[in-house]
Design an enzyme around this catalytic site. Structure first.
Site, PDB file in Angstrom:
ATOM      1  N   LEU A  39      39.320  71.062  89.250  1.00 30.99           N
ATOM      2  CA  LEU A  39      39.182  69.732  88.664  1.00 30.99           C
ATOM      3  C   LEU A  39      38.524  69.922  87.312  1.00 30.99           C
ATOM      4  O   LEU A  39      37.588  70.720  87.182  1.00 30.99           O
ATOM      5  CB  LEU A  39      38.310  68.823  89.544  1.00 30.99           C
ATOM      6  CG  LEU A  39      38.893  68.312  90.866  1.00 30.99           C
ATOM      7  CD1 LEU A  39      37.842  67.494  91.615  1.00 30.99           C
ATOM      8  CD2 LEU A  39      40.142  67.469  90.626  1.00 30.99           C
ATOM      9  N   ASP A  40      38.988  69.197  86.317  1.00 31.34           N
ATOM     10  CA  ASP A  40      38.409  69.328  84.984  1.00 31.34           C
ATOM     11  C   ASP A  40      36.926  68.987  84.997  1.00 31.34           C
ATOM     12  O   ASP A  40      36.453  68.196  85.817  1.00 31.34           O
ATOM     13  CB  ASP A  40      39.119  68.394  83.991  1.00 31.34           C
ATOM     14  CG  ASP A  40      40.576  68.771  83.784  1.00 31.34           C
ATOM     15  OD1 ASP A  40      40.936  69.905  84.125  1.00 31.34           O
ATOM     16  OD2 ASP A  40      41.335  67.920  83.289  1.00 31.34           O
ATOM     17  N   TYR A  41      36.204  69.572  84.052  1.00 30.74           N
ATOM     18  CA  TYR A  41      34.769  69.324  83.893  1.00 30.74           C
ATOM     19  C   TYR A  41      34.408  67.842  83.917  1.00 30.74           C
ATOM     20  O   TYR A  41      33.490  67.435  84.627  1.00 30.74           O
ATOM     21  CB  TYR A  41      34.308  69.977  82.582  1.00 30.74           C
ATOM     22  CG  TYR A  41      32.889  69.682  82.170  1.00 30.74           C
ATOM     23  CD1 TYR A  41      31.816  70.385  82.710  1.00 30.74           C
ATOM     24  CD2 TYR A  41      32.620  68.695  81.215  1.00 30.74           C
ATOM     25  CE1 TYR A  41      30.515  70.117  82.319  1.00 30.74           C
ATOM     26  CE2 TYR A  41      31.321  68.421  80.821  1.00 30.74           C
ATOM     27  CZ  TYR A  41      30.273  69.139  81.376  1.00 30.74           C
ATOM     28  OH  TYR A  41      28.985  68.862  80.988  1.00 30.74           O
TER      29      TYR A  41
END
Length: 287
Positions: free
Chosen positions: A134-136
């Site tokens: 999952l993106d930051y």
């Protein structure tokens, strides 16, 4: 010597050498080489006896990690994670926005897993490992493998598209009520279904939309790129945006809400959801 951590062994399926079992049970020494060094320095005790690499663990043992008075202080990661599902094979945790899943940083989800999850009692137990990314700036559900076999099988589930993922986002601008986006990402096919659940008028952005997103491929930044490609970028996105439509200070309005799949070992249907963050419901209070 000073006691640093204590671990109580649950009943194991079959006995296992401590050298293998010890990987991942302590926050401060998560690696196999670290365990070996601590054993050599006589800093680990099993039922109050100095540990050895050949000692077999079967269940019920008390394992203690000490720190010698002349050694440097361990840096301990303090990261409380919400665990929504867990068994001996896998876990599903909630990743808050603003934390890396893994990487070279000290504070990552991967580094915080051993202190939040129970050590698997199965013979192929390993340090827990995220199966996907999952993106930051994205919040939501993250699937974790706890054994060698589960990491392999869960990877196959993703590769074979046998897991259903549902995201929610708040997008900018007027949108069709539903649609299908199939624009290429990095020269690879990418597919996303979307449904607009609610819309509100916005002075600055014209419209804000609560959108349900169901990707059938998993390209990097797929949802963010796809929504920008149809002229409706995600609110708070500072990488994929329209000029004069950037919202600062609130983060990205993208949330991985649901994971559904068949458990590769128990064969039960797993369906886990996590409610929308408060910043979403401030804009859409009736959802």
């Amino acid at each position: 010597m000073q006691l640093v951590e204590t671990h109580i062994v649950e009943k194991l399926e079959i006995p296992i050498r401590f050298q293998e079992y010890g990987v991942g049970i302590f926050n401060t020494i998560p690696t196999k080489s670290g365990i070996k060094k601590a054993i050599k320095k006589e800093l680990i005790f099993i039922d109050e006896n100095v540990a050895s690499t050949s000692k077999f663990i079967s269940g019920g043992e008390k394992i203690e990690l000490y720190q010698s008075e002349n050694s440097s202080t361990f840096e301990r990661l303090q990261l409380d994670l919400e665990v929504l599902f867990e068994d001996d094979y896998l876990a599903i945790i909630y990743k808050p926005a603003g934390i890396l899943v893994n990487g070279n940083k000290f504070v990552t989800i991967a580094n915080g897993l051993t202190q939040n999850l129970k050590k698997s009692t199965l013979s192929d137990a390993v340090k827990p490992q995220p199966i996907h990314r999952l993106d930051y700036p994205t919040s939501g559900l993250l699937l974790i493998g706890k054994t060698s076999a589960s990491i392999i099988e869960l990877g196959k589930i993703f590769k074979n598209k046998e897991i259903q993922k549902t995201y929610f986002a708040i997008s900018i601008g007027k949108m069709n009520s539903e649609g299908f986006i199939n624009s290429f990402i990095d020269k690879k096919e990418a597919y996303t279904n979307y449904t607009v659940l609610q819309s509100v008028i916005s002075k600055r952005f014209e419209f804000l939309n609560l959108v349900k997103l169901q990707p059938t491929t998993g390209r990097k930044h797929q949802l963010r790129k796809h929504l920008l490609s149809i002229g409706n970028p995600i609110l708070g996105d500072k990488e994929y945006f329209l000029d004069d439509k950037i919202l600062n200070g609130k983060g990205l309005y993208l949330h991985a809400a649901t994971l559904e799949f068949i458990h590769p070992f128990t064969k039960e249907k797993i369906s886990i959801s996590k409610e929308l963050p408060k910043k979403f419901t401030k804009i859409f209070p009736n959802f």
